[in-house]
Design an enzyme around this catalytic site. Structure first.
Site, PDB file in Angstrom:
ATOM      1  CG  ASP A  58      -1.789  -1.229   1.340  1.00  0.00           C
ATOM      2  OD1 ASP A  58      -2.401  -1.610   0.324  1.00  0.00           O
ATOM      3  OD2 ASP A  58      -1.817  -1.841   2.422  1.00  0.00           O
TER       4      ASP A  58
ATOM      5  CE  LYS B 255       3.595  -2.395  -4.659  1.00  0.00           C
ATOM      6  NZ  LYS B 255       3.087  -2.123  -3.296  1.00  0.00           N
TER       7      LYS B 255
ATOM      8  N   GLY C   4      -3.669  -4.569  -4.464  1.00  0.00           N
ATOM      9  CA  GLY C   4      -4.484  -3.569  -5.129  1.00  0.00           C
ATOM     10  C   GLY C   4      -3.695  -2.301  -5.379  1.00  0.00           C
ATOM     11  CG  HIS C   5      -1.009  -1.432  -7.746  1.00  0.00           C
ATOM     12  ND1 HIS C   5      -0.209  -2.010  -8.712  1.00  0.00           N
ATOM     13  CD2 HIS C   5      -0.456  -1.755  -6.565  1.00  0.00           C
ATOM     14  CE1 HIS C   5       0.783  -2.648  -8.130  1.00  0.00           C
ATOM     15  NE2 HIS C   5       0.652  -2.502  -6.831  1.00  0.00           N
TER      16      HIS C   5
ATOM     17  CD  GLN D 222       0.973  -9.033  -2.228  1.00  0.00           C
ATOM     18  OE1 GLN D 222       1.851  -9.457  -2.939  1.00  0.00           O
ATOM     19  NE2 GLN D 222      -0.283  -9.308  -2.469  1.00  0.00           N
TER      20      GLN D 222
END
Length: 421
Positions: free
Chosen positions: A19, A22, A46-47, A225
């Protein structure tokens, strides 16, 4: 034999517990690359990318998907839940010729998800804090050589028999957790649907990346991650099930170490963590709540509130060395706007002894802080000179702790609010 001068793939890696932001940096840098490659993890990651105020959430598709000229690859190190990927694809128009999936990537099936959730529930207070997406069971079967690969969608009848045999071989385990075996017809219909939708994207991505570099095309690698969730080097056992560090990019793509170029680490100006596990600099008071509020700290994948705390310089220095970072991008500096004082962990205390290296066990660690003066109005800055003086000093202080150049500073979620140093 005269050695050829080869192109190298550059790499983006998270330096904390994920988180870190990225997605924004990959999206920003991907405008200059012809290929963007995701090399590990699954839809537990998740991005979130913000362009012109519009949020786009990605979980499996590489963050370069918003670059109309980039080809995006889901590498062999990724574990793929077909339903999750198909749902994500619906956000976009046709991605033919733009998205490619490794034929060696492993499939997350319903048994993996059911087993993941059941095991996590049974752990009670000892729960790891997984997302329950089936990631761990899928990687476990990959390592035990009993998993299912994307390429097997080319022979559905054989795959159906293999999956049903898997249920039979593990009947005691599934009975323990009240997990039912699917009917042959249901399994056949489900896998036929997955094959129809996904096989047009499936190729040998290793050779695709090799050919790109041989033809002097530009390649950007992105992980999911963060370093402290690495299965080997993270805060075990509260970690993910893959190698999240830069070295994992070789396994997850088929590239050799010699083909990895510049490594950029992504790190927040403070710390967050989702799920259980040690977090030495976690703030349980009003300031931690304010960090969560100002930073909108809710997981892209799960929606869970993130635990928040101060920048951990010891963990950051460890992560920079572990990944061989050439430079670092500091994210969410603007979230610290308005704080009178900002803490930075510069050492740990364990059993009364000061240490400045990362211990294997963080259970009994007490952070030792230095305090920096706060600032206001860094949000939206696009030039170094636009940052308040104390914000500049803070960035330089973190740079000295990490012993790694800060090459980028983000001052809002928007792509344009980025300072290049």
């Amino acid at each position: 034999v005269q050695e050829k001068v080869k192109m190298k793939a550059n790499l983006i890696v998270g330096l904390q517990w994920g988180d870190e932001g990225k997605g924004k940096i990959v999206d920003l840098l991907a405008q200059k690359y012809q290929y963007v490659v995701r090399y590990q993890g699954g839809h537990n990651a998740g991005h979130t990318i913000v362009v012109d105020g519009k949020k786009i959430a990605l979980h499996l598709i590489p963050s370069g998907i918003l670059n109309p000229k980039a080809k995006n690859i889901i590498g062999n190190g990724v574990v793929i839940a077909p339903d999750a990927l198909l749902k994500e694809l619906k956000q976009f128009d046709s991605l033919a010729g733009k998205l490619f999936i490794s034929n060696k990537a492993h499939l997350i099936l319903e048994n993996h998800i059911a087993l993941d959730q059941a095991k996590e529930k049974s752990r009670g207070k000892n729960a790891i804090g997984t997302t329950g997406r089936g990631i761990g069971p899928c990687y476990s079967e990959k390592i035990s050589r009993s998993g299912f690969r994307v390429d097997e969608l080319n022979n559905i009848d054989a795959l159906v028999e293999k999956v049903l045999s898997h249920y039979t071989d593990n009947s005691a385990l599934y009975a323990q957790y009240n997990i039912d075996t699917p009917t042959k017809d249901d399994l056949l219909n489900t896998l036929n649907h997955h094959a129809k939708e996904l096989l047009p994207f499936v190729v040998d991505t290793t050779h695709m990346i090799w050919n790109a570099l041989d033809n002097k095309e530009t390649v950007l690698l992105e992980g999911a991650q963060g370093t402290l969730l690495d299965i080997d080097h993270g805060t075990y056992p509260f970690v993910t099930s893959s190698n999240t560090i830069a070295a994992g990019a070789c396994n997850g793509t088929g590239l050799s170490p010699k083909e990895i170029g510049n490594v950029t680490g992504i790190i927040k100006a403070y710390c967050t963590r989702v799920g259980n596990g040690p977090f030495p600099t976690e703030d349980f008071g009003d300031e931690g709540d304010l960090l969560a509020k100002n930073g909108h700290e809710f997981g892209t994948t799960t929606g869970r509130k993130r635990r928040c705390g101060w920048f951990d310089g010891i963990a950051a220095k460890y992560a920079c060395r572990l990944n061989g970072c050439d430079d670092v991008a500091i994210m969410k500096l603007d979230v610290l706007d308005g704080f009178d004082e900002i803490k930075v962990c510069v050492a740990y205390e364990i059993n009364g002894k000061r240490i400045e290296t990362m211990p294997t066990n963080l259970d009994n660690v007490t952070p030792i802080y230095e305090t920096c003066p706060g600032w206001d109005k860094s949000e939206g800055a696009q030039k170094w000179e636009e940052l308040p003086e104390n914000a500049q000093k803070y960035v330089l202080f973190l740079e000295s702790i990490m012993n790694t150049k800060v090459g980028l500073v983000s001052t809002s979620p928007d792509r344009n609010d980025t300072i290049f140093r």
